[in-house]
Design a protein around this motif. Structure first.
Motif, PDB file in Angstrom:
ATOM      1  N   LYS A  88       0.837  -1.208   0.000  1.00 29.15           N
ATOM      2  CA  LYS A  88       0.000   0.000   0.000  1.00 29.15           C
ATOM      3  C   LYS A  88       0.867   1.251   0.000  1.00 29.15           C
ATOM      4  O   LYS A  88       0.593   2.216  -0.726  1.00 29.15           O
ATOM      5  N   MET A  89       1.925   1.259   0.816  1.00 27.70           N
ATOM      6  CA  MET A  89       2.823   2.408   0.859  1.00 27.70           C
ATOM      7  C   MET A  89       3.526   2.607  -0.478  1.00 27.70           C
ATOM      8  O   MET A  89       3.663   3.741  -0.963  1.00 27.70           O
ATOM      9  N   ALA A  90       3.975   1.508  -1.098  1.00 30.33           N
ATOM     10  CA  ALA A  90       4.655   1.619  -2.384  1.00 30.33           C
ATOM     11  C   ALA A  90       3.712   2.137  -3.470  1.00 30.33           C
ATOM     12  O   ALA A  90       4.111   2.946  -4.320  1.00 30.33           O
ATOM     13  N   GLN A  91       2.460   1.689  -3.442  1.00 30.76           N
ATOM     14  CA  GLN A  91       1.485   2.180  -4.419  1.00 30.76           C
ATOM     15  C   GLN A  91       1.216   3.672  -4.228  1.00 30.76           C
ATOM     16  O   GLN A  91       1.102   4.418  -5.205  1.00 30.76           O
ATOM     17  N   GLN A  92       1.125   4.109  -2.981  1.00 33.34           N
ATOM     18  CA  GLN A  92       0.923   5.531  -2.720  1.00 33.34           C
ATOM     19  C   GLN A  92       2.118   6.356  -3.185  1.00 33.34           C
ATOM     20  O   GLN A  92       1.950   7.444  -3.751  1.00 33.34           O
ATOM     21  N   MET A  93       3.333   5.844  -2.970  1.00 33.42           N
ATOM     22  CA  MET A  93       4.532   6.560  -3.411  1.00 33.42           C
ATOM     23  C   MET A  93       4.571   6.677  -4.930  1.00 33.42           C
ATOM     24  O   MET A  93       4.889   7.740  -5.476  1.00 33.42           O
ATOM     25  N   GLU A  94       4.241   5.600  -5.634  1.00 33.20           N
ATOM     26  CA  GLU A  94       4.235   5.651  -7.094  1.00 33.20           C
ATOM     27  C   GLU A  94       3.163   6.604  -7.611  1.00 33.20           C
ATOM     28  O   GLU A  94       3.375   7.314  -8.594  1.00 33.20           O
ATOM     29  N   GLU A  95       2.004   6.633  -6.948  1.00 30.83           N
ATOM     30  CA  GLU A  95       0.951   7.550  -7.355  1.00 30.83           C
ATOM     31  C   GLU A  95       1.391   8.998  -7.157  1.00 30.83           C
ATOM     32  O   GLU A  95       1.130   9.860  -8.013  1.00 30.83           O
ATOM     33  N   MET A  96       2.069   9.279  -6.045  1.00 26.97           N
ATOM     34  CA  MET A  96       2.575  10.628  -5.803  1.00 26.97           C
ATOM     35  C   MET A  96       3.619  11.025  -6.848  1.00 26.97           C
ATOM     36  O   MET A  96       3.647  12.176  -7.319  1.00 26.97           O
ATOM     37  N   LYS A  97       4.479  10.079  -7.245  1.00 25.27           N
ATOM     38  CA  LYS A  97       5.479  10.369  -8.274  1.00 25.27           C
ATOM     39  C   LYS A  97       4.818  10.665  -9.611  1.00 25.27           C
ATOM     40  O   LYS A  97       5.238  11.579 -10.327  1.00 25.27           O
ATOM     41  N   ARG A  98       3.770   9.903  -9.958  1.00 25.78           N
ATOM     42  CA  ARG A  98       3.073  10.150 -11.228  1.00 25.78           C
ATOM     43  C   ARG A  98       2.407  11.511 -11.223  1.00 25.78           C
ATOM     44  O   ARG A  98       2.456  12.243 -12.213  1.00 25.78           O
ATOM     45  N   ARG A  99       1.781  11.862 -10.097  1.00 28.35           N
ATOM     46  CA  ARG A  99       1.143  13.171 -10.025  1.00 28.35           C
ATOM     47  C   ARG A  99       2.160  14.295 -10.097  1.00 28.35           C
ATOM     48  O   ARG A  99       1.947  15.307 -10.771  1.00 28.35           O
ATOM     49  N   SER A 100       3.285  14.133  -9.406  1.00 26.93           N
ATOM     50  CA  SER A 100       4.321  15.158  -9.431  1.00 26.93           C
ATOM     51  C   SER A 100       4.903  15.319 -10.823  1.00 26.93           C
ATOM     52  O   SER A 100       5.126  16.441 -11.295  1.00 26.93           O
ATOM     53  N   ALA A 101       5.123  14.183 -11.517  1.00 24.58           N
ATOM     54  CA  ALA A 101       5.642  14.259 -12.882  1.00 24.58           C
ATOM     55  C   ALA A 101       4.634  14.913 -13.815  1.00 24.58           C
ATOM     56  O   ALA A 101       4.998  15.706 -14.687  1.00 24.58           O
ATOM     57  N   GLY A 102       3.349  14.607 -13.635  1.00 23.10           N
ATOM     58  CA  GLY A 102       2.315  15.232 -14.465  1.00 23.10           C
ATOM     59  C   GLY A 102       2.224  16.724 -14.242  1.00 23.10           C
ATOM     60  O   GLY A 102       2.090  17.505 -15.194  1.00 23.10           O
ATOM     61  N   ASN A 103       2.305  17.137 -12.973  1.00 26.72           N
ATOM     62  CA  ASN A 103       2.251  18.575 -12.682  1.00 26.72           C
ATOM     63  C   ASN A 103       3.471  19.299 -13.240  1.00 26.72           C
ATOM     64  O   ASN A 103       3.362  20.407 -13.773  1.00 26.72           O
ATOM     65  N   SER A 104       4.646  18.697 -13.136  1.00 22.48           N
ATOM     66  CA  SER A 104       5.855  19.327 -13.664  1.00 22.48           C
ATOM     67  C   SER A 104       5.786  19.459 -15.173  1.00 22.48           C
ATOM     68  O   SER A 104       6.182  20.477 -15.748  1.00 22.48           O
ATOM     69  N   GLU A 105       5.244  18.439 -15.841  1.00 21.83           N
ATOM     70  CA  GLU A 105       5.122  18.507 -17.295  1.00 21.83           C
ATOM     71  C   GLU A 105       4.129  19.573 -17.707  1.00 21.83           C
ATOM     72  O   GLU A 105       4.352  20.314 -18.670  1.00 21.83           O
ATOM     73  N   ALA A 106       3.023  19.693 -16.962  1.00 22.99           N
ATOM     74  CA  ALA A 106       2.031  20.721 -17.288  1.00 22.99           C
ATOM     75  C   ALA A 106       2.594  22.118 -17.057  1.00 22.99           C
ATOM     76  O   ALA A 106       2.373  23.045 -17.849  1.00 22.99           O
ATOM     77  N   ASP A 107       3.377  22.290 -15.977  1.00 18.54           N
ATOM     78  CA  ASP A 107       3.993  23.589 -15.724  1.00 18.54           C
ATOM     79  C   ASP A 107       4.994  23.942 -16.806  1.00 18.54           C
ATOM     80  O   ASP A 107       5.115  25.096 -17.216  1.00 18.54           O
ATOM     81  N   GLY A 108       5.742  22.942 -17.289  1.00 20.31           N
ATOM     82  CA  GLY A 108       6.715  23.198 -18.340  1.00 20.31           C
ATOM     83  C   GLY A 108       6.063  23.619 -19.637  1.00 20.31           C
ATOM     84  O   GLY A 108       6.587  24.454 -20.374  1.00 20.31           O
ATOM     85  N   ARG A 109       4.878  23.066 -19.932  1.00 22.69           N
ATOM     86  CA  ARG A 109       4.178  23.463 -21.158  1.00 22.69           C
ATOM     87  C   ARG A 109       3.583  24.850 -21.041  1.00 22.69           C
ATOM     88  O   ARG A 109       3.529  25.603 -22.016  1.00 22.69           O
ATOM     89  N   SER A 110       3.111  25.240 -19.846  1.00 24.90           N
ATOM     90  CA  SER A 110       2.430  26.527 -19.690  1.00 24.90           C
ATOM     91  C   SER A 110       3.400  27.672 -19.446  1.00 24.90           C
ATOM     92  O   SER A 110       3.061  28.824 -19.676  1.00 24.90           O
ATOM     93  N   ARG A 111       4.646  27.382 -18.993  1.00 26.25           N
ATOM     94  CA  ARG A 111       5.579  28.452 -18.668  1.00 26.25           C
ATOM     95  C   ARG A 111       6.358  28.851 -19.910  1.00 26.25           C
ATOM     96  O   ARG A 111       6.988  28.011 -20.551  1.00 26.25           O
ATOM     97  N   PRO A 112       6.367  30.160 -20.321  1.00 21.57           N
ATOM     98  CA  PRO A 112       7.108  30.592 -21.505  1.00 21.57           C
ATOM     99  C   PRO A 112       8.599  30.604 -21.243  1.00 21.57           C
ATOM    100  O   PRO A 112       9.055  30.642 -20.104  1.00 21.57           O
ATOM    101  N   GLY A 113       9.367  30.566 -22.314  1.00 17.14           N
ATOM    102  CA  GLY A 113      10.806  30.629 -22.201  1.00 17.14           C
ATOM    103  C   GLY A 113      11.270  32.010 -21.798  1.00 17.14           C
ATOM    104  O   GLY A 113      10.506  32.979 -21.781  1.00 17.14           O
ATOM    105  N   PRO A 114      12.581  32.150 -21.486  1.00 15.49           N
ATOM    106  CA  PRO A 114      13.090  33.448 -21.014  1.00 15.49           C
ATOM    107  C   PRO A 114      12.994  34.542 -22.059  1.00 15.49           C
ATOM    108  O   PRO A 114      12.864  35.705 -21.717  1.00 15.49           O
ATOM    109  N   GLY A 115      13.027  34.190 -23.360  1.00 22.06           N
ATOM    110  CA  GLY A 115      12.946  35.223 -24.395  1.00 22.06           C
ATOM    111  C   GLY A 115      11.625  35.230 -25.119  1.00 22.06           C
ATOM    112  O   GLY A 115      11.537  35.774 -26.224  1.00 22.06           O
TER     113      GLY A 115
END
Length: 340
Positions: A229-256
Motif C-alpha cells: 500500500k505504501m509503495a502504491q501511494q509513493m508511485e501515485e505521488m510520483k506520477r502526479r508530481s511528474a504530471g504537474n511538472s510537465e504541465a507547468d513546463g508546457r504553460s511556462r514561456p521561455g526566457p525570451g
C-alpha cells in the motif's frame, strides 16, 4: 546423455544448496540492506532461486495426488524454493517498480502455501490458507470483511506458540545432524541402525523447516500488504508530481518569449509575473505591478494590443518626453506663463 553433463535433478539440488548457503550468508550479514554489496548479493540470490523455480516447474515434482511420504528428503526440501524466492525478493530495495517486486514476492509466497496445502503439510488449526488467499485475492469482498477478529487473534497466538516450538525443535535436530556428521567415519554393522536414525532425523528436520517457513510466510504476507500500500501511494505521488511538472513546463514561456507566445494569464495586470524592461540592465524586470494591498508599484500603460506591447519591448517603462526644453519654454511664453 554426456557423462559430464549433470542430470536436471542433480543440477537442481546443487543450485538449491548454493541458494541456501547464500541466503544464510545474507541473513547473517552485518551490511546495511541499502548498501551496494548487500543488494548485489540479493540480486544474485534472486537470479539463482528463479533458476531453481524454473527447474522445479520443468520437472513437475509436486502433485496433489501424492503425500510427503512419496517424496525423498532431498525432494521435499525443494518445496522451500518458492518461499526462499519470496524472501529474497523482499530484500531488494529498488525504488523503481517496487510494487511489481512486492507483487512477485507475494505470488511466490502464495505458491509455496498452496503446494504445502496440497501435500497436507499445513496445520489448519493454526493457518487457514484458503481464507488467507481469499482475503488477499479479493480484499474488498464481503467474505474478507466478514472475518472474525477473535478467531484471527487466536490463530496468531497459536502460530506464535507453534513457531517457538518449531524453532527449538529445529535447533535440536541441527545439533544432532552436526554431531552425526562429525562422528562419521568407518562403518560397522552396529552403525547401520544409527545411519537409519540419522536419515529419520534429517527428514524430520526437512519437514519442520517447511512447517516453520509456513508460519513465517503467513506473517510476511501481512507485512507485504502494508508495504505494498505504501509503495502504491509513493508511485501515485510520483506520477502526479511528474504530471504537474510537465504541465507547468508546457504553460511556462521561455526566457525570451514574446507576450503572444505565453498564456494570456501571464500578461494580466494583476499577475505577479508582469514584466517591465529594466533600463539599467535591458532585461525584463520581475517586479510585480501591484503590491499585496492592490496599490501600483510602478507606472504601466493599459492596452489591449499585443503589437503595442511588442513595440515597447525595448522602451523604458515610463513616459518619454514629447518636446525639448526650448519648445516647452516657447509654448509657455505664448500662453503668457512667462513674463519677460
Amino acid at each position: 546423455m554426456d557423462s559430464e553433463t549433470p542430470a536436471p535433478e542433480s543440477s537442481l539440488r546443487v543450485n538449491f544448496a548454493r541458494a541456501q548457503r547464500q541466503l544464510q550468508t545474507i541473513n547473517k550479514s552485518e551490511l546495511a540492506s541499502s548498501s551496494v554489496e548487500y543488494q548485489s548479493q540479493a540480486q544474485a540470490l534472486v537470479k539463482l532461486l528463479k533458476t531453481c523455480t524454473t527447474q522445479v516447474d520443468q520437472l513437475s515434482l509436486f502433485s496433489s495426488n501424492e503425500t510427503p511420504d512419496d517424496y525423498s528428503t532431498s525432494e521435499l526440501k525443494l518445496l522451500l524454493v518458492s518461499a526462499y524466492l519470496g524472501e529474497a525478493l523482499q530484500k531488494l530495495s529498488a525504488s523503481e517498480n517496487r510494487v511489481a517486486i512486492l507483487e512477485e514476492a507475494a505470488a511466490s509466497y502464495k505458491k509455496f502455501l498452496l503446494t504445502a496445502q496440497l501435500l497436507g503439510i499445513v496445520d489448519k488449526h493454526a493457518v487457514d490458507v484458503e481464507q488467507l488467499l481469499i482475503a488477499d485475492s479479493n480484499a474488498s469482498s464481503d467474505r474478507s470483511k466478514a472475518s472474525d477478529p477473535g478467531r484471527d487473534r487466536m490463530q496468531k497466538i497459536e502460530r506464535f506458540k507453534k513457531l517457538r516450538a518449531l524453532q527449538l525443535s529445529i535447533t535440536e535436530l541441527e545439533a544432532k545432524l552436526a554431531g552425526g556428521d562429525g562422528a562419521a567415519g568407518g562403518k560397522s554393522n552396529k552403525e547401520d541402525d544409527s545411519d537409519d536414525d540419522m536419515e529419520e532425523v534429517e527428514r524430520d528436520h526437512a519437514v519442520k523447516l517447511i512447517e516453520l517457513k509456513i508460519y513465517q510466510v503467513v506473517d510476511d504476507l501481512d507485512i507485504l500488504k502494508g508495504e505494498m500500500k505504501m509503495a502504491q501511494q509513493m508511485e501515485e505521488m510520483k506520477r502526479r508530481s511528474a504530471g504537474n511538472s510537465e504541465a507547468d513546463g508546457r504553460s511556462r514561456p521561455g526566457p525570451g518569449a514574446l507576450p503572444d507566445e505565453a498564456s494570456d494569464g501571464e500578461w494580466r495586470l494583476d499577475s505577479q509575473a508582469y514584466h517591465q524592461i529594466d533600463p539599467r540592465t535591458g532585461r525584463p524586470s520581475v517586479r510585480p505591478v501591484f503590491n499585496s494591498k492592490g496599490q501600483p508599484t510602478q507606472p504601466f500603460v493599459l492596452t489591449n494590443s499585443r503589437q503595442a506591447i511588442k513595440d515597447s519591448v525595448f522602451r523604458p517603462g515610463w513616459a518619454l518626453p514629447t518636446m525639448t526644453i526650448d519648445e516647452y519654454l516657447k509654448q509657455e511664453e505664448e500662453r503668457g506663463g512667462i513674463i519677460s
